[in-house]
Design a protein around this motif. Sequence first.
Motif, PDB file in Angstrom:
ATOM      1  N   UNK A  33       2.327  -2.405  -4.950  1.00 38.15           N
ATOM      2  CA  UNK A  33       2.787  -1.030  -5.041  1.00 38.15           C
ATOM      3  C   UNK A  33       1.571  -0.124  -4.891  1.00 38.15           C
ATOM      4  N   UNK A  34       1.733   0.915  -4.096  1.00 34.08           N
ATOM      5  CA  UNK A  34       0.638   1.837  -3.823  1.00 34.08           C
ATOM      6  C   UNK A  34       1.014   3.236  -4.264  1.00 34.08           C
ATOM      7  N   UNK A  35       0.069   3.914  -4.854  1.00 32.38           N
ATOM      8  CA  UNK A  35       0.340   5.258  -5.339  1.00 32.38           C
ATOM      9  C   UNK A  35      -0.855   6.170  -5.086  1.00 32.38           C
ATOM     10  N   UNK A  36      -0.560   7.448  -5.158  1.00 32.39           N
ATOM     11  CA  UNK A  36      -1.590   8.483  -5.180  1.00 32.39           C
ATOM     12  C   UNK A  36      -1.500   9.204  -6.529  1.00 32.39           C
ATOM     13  N   UNK A  53       9.195  -0.474  -1.758  1.00 35.20           N
ATOM     14  CA  UNK A  53      10.184  -0.476  -0.686  1.00 35.20           C
ATOM     15  C   UNK A  53      10.763   0.922  -0.497  1.00 35.20           C
ATOM     16  N   UNK A  54      10.568   1.755  -1.495  1.00 36.15           N
ATOM     17  CA  UNK A  54      11.027   3.133  -1.464  1.00 36.15           C
ATOM     18  C   UNK A  54       9.851   4.054  -1.767  1.00 36.15           C
ATOM     19  N   UNK A  55      10.141   5.335  -1.763  1.00 34.86           N
ATOM     20  CA  UNK A  55       9.104   6.304  -2.099  1.00 34.86           C
ATOM     21  C   UNK A  55       9.544   7.130  -3.297  1.00 34.86           C
ATOM     22  N   UNK A  56       8.560   7.570  -4.065  1.00 37.65           N
ATOM     23  CA  UNK A  56       8.822   8.329  -5.282  1.00 37.65           C
ATOM     24  C   UNK A  56       7.793   9.441  -5.377  1.00 37.65           C
ATOM     25  N   UNK A  67       4.487  10.415   1.278  1.00 44.50           N
ATOM     26  CA  UNK A  67       3.694   9.189   1.210  1.00 44.50           C
ATOM     27  C   UNK A  67       4.272   8.180   2.192  1.00 44.50           C
ATOM     28  N   UNK A  68       3.400   7.436   2.836  1.00 46.33           N
ATOM     29  CA  UNK A  68       3.864   6.419   3.772  1.00 46.33           C
ATOM     30  C   UNK A  68       2.879   5.258   3.770  1.00 46.33           C
ATOM     31  N   UNK A  69       3.375   4.103   4.111  1.00 47.82           N
ATOM     32  CA  UNK A  69       2.504   2.931   4.179  1.00 47.82           C
ATOM     33  C   UNK A  69       2.719   2.219   5.502  1.00 47.82           C
ATOM     34  N   UNK A  70       1.655   1.601   5.971  1.00 45.67           N
ATOM     35  CA  UNK A  70       1.700   0.812   7.195  1.00 45.67           C
ATOM     36  C   UNK A  70       1.225  -0.586   6.826  1.00 45.67           C
ATOM     37  N   UNK A  71       2.180  -1.498   6.654  1.00 44.66           N
ATOM     38  CA  UNK A  71       1.822  -2.845   6.217  1.00 44.66           C
ATOM     39  C   UNK A  71       1.061  -3.628   7.290  1.00 44.66           C
ATOM     40  N   UNK A  72       1.152  -3.200   8.521  1.00 50.22           N
ATOM     41  CA  UNK A  72       0.411  -3.872   9.590  1.00 50.22           C
ATOM     42  C   UNK A  72      -1.065  -3.461   9.580  1.00 50.22           C
ATOM     43  N   UNK A  76      -2.174   3.279   3.302  1.00 48.99           N
ATOM     44  CA  UNK A  76      -1.195   4.184   2.713  1.00 48.99           C
ATOM     45  C   UNK A  76      -1.730   5.597   2.912  1.00 48.99           C
ATOM     46  N   UNK A  77      -0.843   6.492   3.288  1.00 56.54           N
ATOM     47  CA  UNK A  77      -1.245   7.856   3.582  1.00 56.54           C
ATOM     48  C   UNK A  77      -0.465   8.837   2.728  1.00 56.54           C
ATOM     49  N   UNK A  78      -1.054   9.999   2.575  1.00 58.72           N
ATOM     50  CA  UNK A  78      -0.389  11.092   1.879  1.00 58.72           C
ATOM     51  C   UNK A  78      -0.509  12.330   2.759  1.00 58.72           C
ATOM     52  N   UNK A  79       0.593  12.717   3.358  1.00 62.96           N
ATOM     53  CA  UNK A  79       0.627  13.923   4.163  1.00 62.96           C
ATOM     54  C   UNK A  79       0.980  15.095   3.257  1.00 62.96           C
TER      55      UNK A  79
END
Length: 123
Positions: A33-36, A53-56, A67-72, A76-79
């Motif tokens: 799990x990734x967070x800012x 699997x979701x965003x909060x 927030x978005x993640x790229x598993x490849x 993880x980014x925060x726009x």
Amino acid sequence: QVLLVESGGGLVQAGASLRLSCTFSGRTFSGYAMSWFRQAPGKEREFVAATTWNTYYADFVKGRFTISRDNAKNTVSLQMSSLKPEDTAVYYCAARPWEGAGVYTRPSSYDYWGQGTQVTVSS
């Protein structure tokens, strides 16, 4: 050992946008799990957004931050858009193993932290 490296902070004017990125290494990214979080001077570190699997999102950023993640790419980014002076803080990327359930919004729930990146919003 997990290593997190943030980038993308800076000085912007109110109303502007900024994108933060965090690169994850050392373990299998998809299992975390990734967070800012953010911390302003004299204040406690506070939850901003999380992705599993979701965003909060914290209520104060809903509709402005994504927030978005790229598993490849293990990122993880925060726009951030419509930035306000009160968004000024050091922003931290955080990671913890994720067992498939639960949302973790307390800093003490996270095992790994980046070094932080400064975001300053001028009025």
